[in-house]
Design an enzyme around this catalytic site. Structure first.
Site, PDB file in Angstrom:
ATOM      1  N   LYS A 135     -32.795 -32.536  -1.713  1.00 35.90           N
ATOM      2  CA  LYS A 135     -31.377 -32.819  -1.959  1.00 35.90           C
ATOM      3  C   LYS A 135     -31.222 -34.078  -2.819  1.00 35.90           C
ATOM      4  O   LYS A 135     -30.352 -34.151  -3.692  1.00 35.90           O
ATOM      5  CB  LYS A 135     -30.644 -32.980  -0.621  1.00 35.90           C
ATOM      6  CG  LYS A 135     -30.579 -31.658   0.152  1.00 35.90           C
ATOM      7  CD  LYS A 135     -30.219 -31.876   1.611  1.00 35.90           C
ATOM      8  CE  LYS A 135     -30.049 -30.579   2.366  1.00 35.90           C
ATOM      9  NZ  LYS A 135     -29.981 -30.753   3.819  1.00 35.90           N
ATOM     10  N   GLY A 143     -28.646 -23.743  14.210  1.00 36.16           N
ATOM     11  CA  GLY A 143     -28.899 -23.174  12.871  1.00 36.16           C
ATOM     12  C   GLY A 143     -29.177 -24.218  11.809  1.00 36.16           C
ATOM     13  O   GLY A 143     -29.053 -23.953  10.621  1.00 36.16           O
ATOM     14  N   THR A 168     -28.838 -17.435   9.015  1.00 38.25           N
ATOM     15  CA  THR A 168     -27.784 -18.373   9.437  1.00 38.25           C
ATOM     16  C   THR A 168     -26.653 -18.418   8.414  1.00 38.25           C
ATOM     17  O   THR A 168     -25.478 -18.217   8.745  1.00 38.25           O
ATOM     18  CB  THR A 168     -28.389 -19.784   9.617  1.00 38.25           C
ATOM     19  OG1 THR A 168     -29.445 -19.697  10.563  1.00 38.25           O
ATOM     20  CG2 THR A 168     -27.357 -20.776  10.083  1.00 38.25           C
ATOM     21  N   GLU A 181     -34.675 -25.517   8.699  1.00 38.75           N
ATOM     22  CA  GLU A 181     -35.229 -24.648   7.659  1.00 38.75           C
ATOM     23  C   GLU A 181     -36.170 -23.652   8.316  1.00 38.75           C
ATOM     24  O   GLU A 181     -36.661 -23.888   9.431  1.00 38.75           O
ATOM     25  CB  GLU A 181     -36.010 -25.499   6.641  1.00 38.75           C
ATOM     26  CG  GLU A 181     -35.161 -26.453   5.847  1.00 38.75           C
ATOM     27  CD  GLU A 181     -34.053 -25.741   5.063  1.00 38.75           C
ATOM     28  OE1 GLU A 181     -34.344 -24.834   4.279  1.00 38.75           O
ATOM     29  OE2 GLU A 181     -32.875 -26.098   5.260  1.00 38.75           O
ATOM     30  N   VAL A 202     -26.483 -29.229  -1.088  1.00 40.68           N
ATOM     31  CA  VAL A 202     -26.530 -30.621  -0.610  1.00 40.68           C
ATOM     32  C   VAL A 202     -25.320 -30.899   0.271  1.00 40.68           C
ATOM     33  O   VAL A 202     -24.180 -30.728  -0.160  1.00 40.68           O
ATOM     34  CB  VAL A 202     -26.533 -31.636  -1.783  1.00 40.68           C
ATOM     35  CG1 VAL A 202     -26.623 -33.077  -1.253  1.00 40.68           C
ATOM     36  CG2 VAL A 202     -27.663 -31.357  -2.751  1.00 40.68           C
ATOM     37  N   ASP A 220     -36.846 -31.738   2.901  1.00 43.39           N
ATOM     38  CA  ASP A 220     -35.494 -31.218   2.637  1.00 43.39           C
ATOM     39  C   ASP A 220     -34.588 -32.331   2.088  1.00 43.39           C
ATOM     40  O   ASP A 220     -33.854 -32.123   1.108  1.00 43.39           O
ATOM     41  CB  ASP A 220     -34.920 -30.625   3.930  1.00 43.39           C
ATOM     42  CG  ASP A 220     -33.508 -30.117   3.736  1.00 43.39           C
ATOM     43  OD1 ASP A 220     -33.331 -29.076   3.089  1.00 43.39           O
ATOM     44  OD2 ASP A 220     -32.570 -30.790   4.218  1.00 43.39           O
TER      45      ASP A 220
HETATM   46  P1  NAP Z   1     -32.578 -17.999   7.507  1.00 47.22           P
HETATM   47  O1  NAP Z   1     -31.719 -18.048   8.702  1.00 47.22           O
HETATM   48  O2  NAP Z   1     -34.060 -18.092   7.659  1.00 47.22           O
HETATM   49  O3  NAP Z   1     -32.219 -16.646   6.724  1.00 47.22           O
HETATM   50  C1  NAP Z   1     -32.948 -16.199   5.623  1.00 47.22           C
HETATM   51  C2  NAP Z   1     -32.528 -14.764   5.327  1.00 47.22           C
HETATM   52  O4  NAP Z   1     -33.199 -14.331   4.151  1.00 47.22           O
HETATM   53  C3  NAP Z   1     -32.897 -13.784   6.429  1.00 47.22           C
HETATM   54  O5  NAP Z   1     -31.876 -12.817   6.593  1.00 47.22           O
HETATM   55  C4  NAP Z   1     -34.165 -13.099   5.904  1.00 47.22           C
HETATM   56  O6  NAP Z   1     -34.331 -11.763   6.347  1.00 47.22           O
HETATM   57  C5  NAP Z   1     -33.873 -13.103   4.414  1.00 47.22           C
HETATM   58  N1  NAP Z   1     -35.097 -13.092   3.625  1.00 47.22           N
HETATM   59  C6  NAP Z   1     -36.072 -14.026   3.607  1.00 47.22           C
HETATM   60  N2  NAP Z   1     -37.062 -13.665   2.767  1.00 47.22           N
HETATM   61  C7  NAP Z   1     -36.674 -12.464   2.248  1.00 47.22           C
HETATM   62  C8  NAP Z   1     -37.274 -11.564   1.331  1.00 47.22           C
HETATM   63  N3  NAP Z   1     -38.479 -11.805   0.792  1.00 47.22           N
HETATM   64  N4  NAP Z   1     -36.609 -10.415   1.009  1.00 47.22           N
HETATM   65  C9  NAP Z   1     -35.413 -10.138   1.582  1.00 47.22           C
HETATM   66  N5  NAP Z   1     -34.787 -10.968   2.461  1.00 47.22           N
HETATM   67  C10 NAP Z   1     -35.429 -12.107   2.788  1.00 47.22           C
HETATM   68  O7  NAP Z   1     -32.188 -19.145   6.475  1.00 47.22           O
HETATM   69  P2  NAP Z   1     -30.785 -19.907   6.367  1.00 47.22           P
HETATM   70  O8  NAP Z   1     -30.766 -21.041   7.325  1.00 47.22           O
HETATM   71  O9  NAP Z   1     -29.676 -18.940   6.348  1.00 47.22           O
HETATM   72  O10 NAP Z   1     -30.956 -20.592   4.919  1.00 47.22           O
HETATM   73  C11 NAP Z   1     -30.797 -19.852   3.741  1.00 47.22           C
HETATM   74  C12 NAP Z   1     -30.791 -20.806   2.551  1.00 47.22           C
HETATM   75  O11 NAP Z   1     -29.713 -21.715   2.701  1.00 47.22           O
HETATM   76  C13 NAP Z   1     -32.044 -21.681   2.430  1.00 47.22           C
HETATM   77  O12 NAP Z   1     -32.292 -21.926   1.071  1.00 47.22           O
HETATM   78  C14 NAP Z   1     -31.633 -22.975   3.117  1.00 47.22           C
HETATM   79  O13 NAP Z   1     -32.364 -24.085   2.660  1.00 47.22           O
HETATM   80  C15 NAP Z   1     -30.207 -23.055   2.681  1.00 47.22           C
HETATM   81  N6  NAP Z   1     -29.336 -23.871   3.528  1.00 47.22           N
HETATM   82  C16 NAP Z   1     -29.331 -23.691   4.864  1.00 47.22           C
HETATM   83  C17 NAP Z   1     -28.456 -24.438   5.637  1.00 47.22           C
HETATM   84  C18 NAP Z   1     -28.415 -24.300   7.127  1.00 47.22           C
HETATM   85  O14 NAP Z   1     -27.751 -25.131   7.772  1.00 47.22           O
HETATM   86  N7  NAP Z   1     -29.064 -23.312   7.728  1.00 47.22           N
HETATM   87  C19 NAP Z   1     -27.611 -25.372   5.028  1.00 47.22           C
HETATM   88  C20 NAP Z   1     -27.633 -25.526   3.644  1.00 47.22           C
HETATM   89  C21 NAP Z   1     -28.496 -24.757   2.897  1.00 47.22           C
HETATM   90  P3  NAP Z   1     -34.558 -11.429   7.913  1.00 47.22           P
HETATM   91  O15 NAP Z   1     -33.263 -11.780   8.587  1.00 47.22           O
HETATM   92  O16 NAP Z   1     -34.828  -9.969   7.950  1.00 47.22           O
HETATM   93  O17 NAP Z   1     -35.704 -12.295   8.344  1.00 47.22           O
HETATM   94  N1  HSE Z   2     -32.204 -27.823   7.282  1.00 50.18           N
HETATM   95  C1  HSE Z   2     -31.129 -28.435   6.599  1.00 50.18           C
HETATM   96  C2  HSE Z   2     -30.685 -29.667   7.356  1.00 50.18           C
HETATM   97  C3  HSE Z   2     -29.981 -27.483   6.483  1.00 50.18           C
HETATM   98  O1  HSE Z   2     -31.084 -29.834   8.511  1.00 50.18           O
HETATM   99  O2  HSE Z   2     -29.963 -30.486   6.776  1.00 50.18           O
HETATM  100  C4  HSE Z   2     -28.825 -28.032   5.675  1.00 50.18           C
HETATM  101  O3  HSE Z   2     -29.193 -28.198   4.342  1.00 50.18           O
END
Ligand code: NAP
Ligand code: HSE
Length: 332
Positions: free
Chosen positions: A209, A191, A17, A194, A136, A205
Site C-alpha cells: 500500500k 475478513g 470476502t 490476506e 489502500v 501488505d
Molecule cells: P478471498 O476471501 O481469499 O477471496 C478470493 C476469491 O478469489 C475467492 O472467491 C477465490 O475462489 C477466488 N480465486 C482465487 N484464485 C482464483 C483463481 N485462480 N481462479 C478463480 N478464482 C480464484 O480474498 P479477499 O479478502 O476477498 O481479497 C480479494 C482481494 O482484495 C485481494 O487482492 C486483497 O488483497 C484485496 N483486499 C482485501 C481486503 C479485505 O479486507 N479482505 C481489503 C482490501 C483489499 P474460492 O472462493 O473458490 O476459493
Molecule cells: N489484509 C488487509 C489488511 C486487508 O489487513 O489491511 C485490507 O487491505
C-alpha cells in the site's frame, strides 16, 4: 465508454470476502447505486476456484465459472472487478480484460505494487480506466484525496496505519489484554486477513500500500524492494507494557518521505505517543497523514479493511467511471 449502454454487466473475478461484499452492497443498495450511475447494474458472471464451496450469498449456479480469463474477456461483459488477489491469474486477467476493451476495478495492492507500471501502461494504450481505490485503506478515499484532491501540491511526507490486521491485533493486545492468537483469530473472522496472512503480519501488505501511495505522491513508480520492512512478529507483551507505562502505543507504521529529492520508505512497529495523530486509529480502522508543501498537514481515517468497507470502495470506483472521471494510472 459506457454511453450507449443502459445496463452495465459486471464480471466478478473472486467471490471471497470482498467479492461477496460487493454483491451484498449491490443487492441492498441497488436503487441508490443505479440512480448514481444512471444505468442498471447486473452481475454477468463470477469466477471462483472451487465451484462446490458453500457461499454466504446464494446466487444461481449458472453465474459461476472457474475460467477467470475467459470471463474477463467475454463479449457480454462491460467491466471487470478483479477481486481474486495474488499475482496470477489476476495479472493476466487484468491485462487481457484491458486488451479486450474492458475497464477494470481492482482491490489488489500486491498486483499494483509489483506490476502497476505494466498495468497502467496497458490501460493507457487501450484508453481505459483502472480503478484501485479499494487497494489502500478500503473505504477511506485516500487515493482520490492524494491523486486528485492534492494534485496541485507537492507531497513530501506520508505516514499511515495501512494494515487492518496488524492494527487490530496490536490494538486488541494493548486495549483488551488479548493474546496474539486470540486477536489474530478475531481478525480472521472479520475478513481482514490476506489469503496468505504472512503478508499482513510481516508487513508486506502495508509495504504494497505504501508503494502505491508513494508512487502517486512522488510521481514515480516506487519499488517494493526499496521499502525497509519489519512486521509485528518481534513485538512482545513486554514491549507493549513498556510502551503503555510511558504513555505510548505500538502501531505498525508505514512511512515515506522525500528529502532533497531522495525517497525513503519504511514499514515497522513504532511506539507512538498518545498525542500522535495515528495513535488513536483503533482496531479495524486505517489512517493516513500527509504533509503537502505550502499547505500543511492532512489526515484521513476510516474503516480500512473487511468485506463492506472494501466493497464500498470498489463500487465507488464504478460510479466514478460511469461519471467519466479520469482514473488511469498513479496520476503522472
Ligand atoms: P478471498 O476471501 O481469499 O477471496 C478470493 C476469491 O478469489 C475467492 O472467491 C477465490 O475462489 C477466488 N480465486 C482465487 N484464485 C482464483 C483463481 N485462480 N481462479 C478463480 N478464482 C480464484 O480474498 P479477499 O479478502 O476477498 O481479497 C480479494 C482481494 O482484495 C485481494 O487482492 C486483497 O488483497 C484485496 N483486499 C482485501 C481486503 C479485505 O479486507 N479482505 C481489503 C482490501 C483489499 P474460492 O472462493 O473458490 O476459493
Ligand atoms: N489484509 C488487509 C489488511 C486487508 O489487513 O489491511 C485490507 O487491505
Amino acid at each position: 465508454m459506457f454511453n450507449s449502454k443502459t445496463t452495465i454487466n459486471i464480471a466478478l473475478l473472486g467471490f471471497g470476502t470482498v467479492g461477496q461484499g460487493v454483491v451484498d452492497i449491490l443487492h441492498k443498495n441497488k436503487a441508490h447505486l443505479e440512480e448514481k450511475c444512471g444505468k442498471k447494474l447486473e452481475i454477468a458472471g463470477i469466477a471462483v476456484r472451487n465451484l462446490e464451496k458453500k457461499r454466504d450469498i446464494d446466487l444461481p449456479k449458472s453465474l459461476f465459472t472457474t475460467e477467470s480469463e475467459k470471463l474477463a474477456t467475454r463479449d457480454d461483459v462491460d467491466v471487470v472487478f478483479e477481486l481474486m488477489g495474488g499475482i496470477e491469474p489476476a495479472k493476466t486477467c487484468v491485462l487481457h480484460a484491458l486488451q479486450a476493451g474492458k475497464p477494470v476495478v481492482t482491490a489488489n495492492k500486491a498486483l499494483l505494487a509489483e506490476y502497476g507500471e505494466e498495468i497502467f501502461t496497458c490501460a493507457r494504450e487501450n484508453n481505459l480506466p483502472v480503478g484501485y481505490e479499494a487497494s489502500v485503506a478500503a473505504a477511506v478515499p485516500v487515493i482520490r484525496f492524494l491523486r486528485d484532491g492534492l494534485a496541485s501540491s507537492q507531497i513530501n511526507e506520508i505516514e499511515g496505519i495501512l494494515n487492518g490486521t496488524t492494527n487490530f491485533i496490536l490494538s486488541q493486545m494493548q486495549e483488551k489484554g488479548q493474546s496474539y492468537e486470540e486477536a489474530f483469530n478475531l481478525a480472521d473472522s472479520l475478513g481482514y486477513l490476506e489469503a496468505d496472512p504472512s503478508l499482513d503480519v510481516d508487513g508486506w501488505d502495508a509495504a504494497h500500500k505504501l508503494v502505491i501511495l508513494a508512487s502517486i505522491a512522488f510521481k514515480k513508480y516506487a519499488r517494493l524492494a526499496d521499502v525497509m520492512r519489519e512486521g509485528i512478529a518481534q513485538v512482545t507483551p513486554a514491549d507493549i507494557a513498556t510502551a503503555k507505562s510511558s504513555g505510548k502505543v505500538i502501531k505498525l507504521v508505514a512511512s515515506a518521505r522525500k528529502v532533497e529529492g531522495k525517497v525513503t520508505m519504511q514499514v515497522r512497529p513504532v511506539a507512538l505517543s498518545n498525542n500522535h495523530v495515528l495513535s488513536g486509529i483503533g482496531a479495524g480502522m486505517s489512517g493516513v497523514r500527509l504533509h503537502a508543501d505550502r499547505v500543511g498537514d492532512f489526515f484521513a481515517q476510516g474503516p480500512g479493511a473487511g468485506a463492506l468497507p472494501t466493497a464500498s470502495a470498489v463500487l465507488s470506483d464504478l460510479v466514478a467511471m460511469l461519471r467519466n472521471a479520469e482514473m488511469s494510472g498513479f496520476g503522472f
